[in-house]
Design an enzyme around this catalytic site. Structure first.
Site, PDB file in Angstrom:
ATOM      1  N   HIS A   1     -31.331  31.931 -37.305  1.00 32.43           N
ATOM      2  CA  HIS A   1     -30.408  32.712 -36.499  1.00 32.43           C
ATOM      3  C   HIS A   1     -29.928  33.881 -37.352  1.00 32.43           C
ATOM      4  CE1 HIS A   1     -26.335  30.592 -37.567  1.00 32.43           C
ATOM      5  NE2 HIS A   1     -27.158  30.568 -38.562  1.00 32.43           N
TER       6      HIS A   1
ATOM      7  N   LYS B   1     -18.283  23.964 -35.739  1.00 28.69           N
ATOM      8  CA  LYS B   1     -19.348  23.225 -35.043  1.00 28.69           C
ATOM      9  C   LYS B   1     -19.263  21.724 -35.336  1.00 28.69           C
ATOM     10  CE  LYS B   1     -22.638  27.075 -35.411  1.00 28.69           C
ATOM     11  NZ  LYS B   1     -22.663  27.768 -34.139  1.00 28.69           N
TER      12      LYS B   1
ATOM     13  N   CYS C   1     -28.420  34.342 -30.755  1.00 29.82           N
ATOM     14  CA  CYS C   1     -28.434  34.943 -32.094  1.00 29.82           C
ATOM     15  C   CYS C   1     -29.745  34.646 -32.819  1.00 29.82           C
ATOM     16  CB  CYS C   1     -27.240  34.499 -32.933  1.00 29.82           C
ATOM     17  SG  CYS C   1     -25.663  35.008 -32.261  1.00 29.82           S
TER      18      CYS C   1
END
Lengths: 146, 415
Positions: free
Chosen positions: B129, B234, B372
């Protein structure tokens, strides 16, 4: 079914997305620009032929969601025959309408794009072709929804 | 929606820890399938951050008074909790950064400019990413003579180890910087093997664990990772805090990234001397409250057990691989053997953006776009993006079924 969803995907939007009338490259275009939404990958290219300041023909190519592609097809239909200044003014009104959700009644077929205002993350889908049109009229080659 | 207790994993009980999951969306239950972008927070994390502010808040590493000493002690306890979570050898190897992105930029700056030499290259894979791609582009473009190379991805969405081997054989690789788990495909990369190959070629290795650390137990010593990064938000923790693990010998050799308070030993009007790691890399007041939230998050997942979380997610993935392919017109990106709870897909009848808006009307949150990871989408022939469902420790099989049902509805709606 959510009423808002049905508004966003009302018949004119779906019809223009599925059966666009102006999806083509104009090889003899006098002005063209490419617009990208870097977040979602939507892309629209606008092609214009001009007679002086008047837009004679307009078309688009692109990939993306129904909203962005229908908006591009509606745009091509709406700006034919307009002077560049009038096309810019129309673009400003459409972008304002897509943000606010207001003023749809006076906009004819373009009024369908007002539904985007109820989906804040989708406003840029509706406006991408219009910022790209403005870039083409400005002589810029590229535009971004951001 | 609740699956009850399956295989000793009480997902219904776990969901009660997450206040947001009990709320409805437009009269429907919330089905949150975007944890890969950012996960929801358990009450334990909120309580820890509140307790920090209510009872133990002052600036750290500065005050010679009880409250500051207490805050400092708690801050260093958070570092120790992260050390244990990653099984790092020592707490000084844990640097608090603002995010994974910040941590990778720190390595690109301090290791890239301070340790790598002109003529050396950094290898990245096609499935990074942007956070593990752009910092290396910026390093390459900084005029220091450091190059880049690309590790290919197979059509199945796995890292092409032959491609890695061929790049390493050129003998000029200083660092291999790859994801430990793809945020698009869910592919878990063979990190230990990658580290071994890199080390044999004289290169260092950085793993972007933004996704992996959430879904698997990470042991940086077993992997022999030189650098490992992950982010708090996350992992059910707060935003604003990320972690860089780096071997102590590397941190010792690296110059600071940002300048300011905390990262210095002595300062005169003419200059300064560097503090020892990790403070050398923590200029300014650190994320004090967030560190307490991250500590609570780490303790929360450890109390459930990373093995139990991984097993739960494996069952979810198996379930998803049964029910999603049955949805007509749906294609799933990648077919990696070892994959975590992240699925990207395309539906023939609807653009990802339109699909996302439709699913939202059903209370289902997914991500639409390129996540992304623009080059990976180009590599897989999905330039326009994809839709992504990502699971968390609170995701249920019922939610996967709800997604499959809504995808069928969407196909009819957009037909």
């Amino acid at each position: 079914m959510s009423a808002a969803l049905d508004t966003l995907y009302a018949a004119p939007i779906r019809e223009h997305a599925r059966n666009p009338r102006h999806r083509a490259r104009l090889e003899c275009a006098d002005a063209t620009a490419r617009g990208d939404n870097p977040l979602c990958g939507d892309r629209v290219e606008i092609f214009l032929t001009l007679d002086g300041a008047r837009i004679v023909q307009a078309s688009f190519l692109g990939r993306g969601c129904d909203v962005s592609q229908a908006s591009a097809d509606l745009l091509a239909e709406a700006v034919r025959g307009l002077d560049a200044a009038d096309a810019r003014a129309l673009s400003a009104r459409v972008r304002q309408m897509a943000r606010s959700g207001e003023g749809a009644d006076a906009m004819g077929a373009l009024g369908a794009l007002a539904a985007a205002a109820r989906f804040p993350s989708r406003v840029k889908c509706a406006t991408l072709p219009w910022v790209t049109l403005e870039a083409a009229l400005d002589g810029a080659r590229e535009a971004s929804s951001e | 929606m609740m699956d009850g207790i399956a295989h000793g994993y009480d997902v219904a009980r776990i969901r009660q820890d997450f206040p947001i999951l009990s709320q409805g969306v437009r009269g429907r239950p919330l089905v949150f399938l975007d944890s890969g972008a950012s996960a929801q927070k358990p009450r334990q994390v909120m309580d820890a951050m509140r307790a920090c502010m209510e009872t133990a808040y002052a600036n750290v590493h500065r005050g010679a008074y009880h409250l500051s000493e207490l805050a400092t002690e708690n801050h260093e306890a958070a570092r120790e909790a992260v050390r244990r979570f990653l099984n790092a050898a020592r707490a000084e190897e844990i640097v608090f950064a603002g995010s994974s992105t910040n941590a990778i930029n720190l390595v690109a700056h301090s290791f890239g400019r301070g340790v790598l030499k002109a003529g050396q290259r950094v290898l990245v894979s096609e499935m990074e990413h942007h956070a593990n791609l752009i910092p290396w582009h910026m390093l390459r473009d900084s005029g220091l003579g450091i190059g880049m190379g690309v590790i290919r991805v197979t059509d199945a969405g796995e890292l092409d180890l032959d491609s890695l081997r061929a790049e390493l054989a050129k003998g000029d690789v200083g660092l291999v910087a790859v994801t430990h788990m793809s945020n698009v495909l869910g592919t878990v990369t063979p990190a230990a093997a990658i580290a071994r190959m890199a080390h044999e070629a004289g290169a260092r290795v950085l793993f972007d664990g933004s996704q992996a650390a959430v879904h698997r137990r990470v042991d940086v010593q077993a992997l022999d990772a030189d650098f490992y990064v992950f982010t708090g938000h996350k992992l059910y923790g707060p935003t604003g805090i990320g972690v860089l693990y780096a071997k102590h010998e590397l941190l010792k050799a690296m110059p600071p990234f940002l300048g300011g308070g905390d990262m210095i030993n002595t300062v005169t009007m003419d200059g300064f001397t560097w503090a020892e790691p990790p403070l050398r890399f923590e200029a300014g007041t650190p994320p004090i409250i967030e560190a307490q939230g991250l500590k609570a998050a780490v303790e929360y997942v450890e109390a459930i057990g990373m093995e139990a979380i991984e097993a739960h997610e494996r069952r979810l993935v198996e379930h998803a691989m049964r029910v999603l392919p049955e949805v007509e017109g749906l294609s799933i990106l990648g077919a990696a053997q070892d994959r975590g709870g992240v699925f990207s897909f395309a539906l023939d009848a609807a653009h990802p953006h339109d699909l996302s808006t439709f699913l939202d009307s059903r209370g289902i949150c997914i991500r639409a776009g390129r996540h992304c990871a623009e080059p990976l989408h180009a590599r897989l022939g999905h330039e326009g993006g994809s839709a992504r469902a990502s699971f968390g420790l609170y995701t249920t099989e019922g939610e996967v079924d709800a997604l499959a049902g809504a995808l069928r509805e969407a196909r009819r709606f957009f037909a």
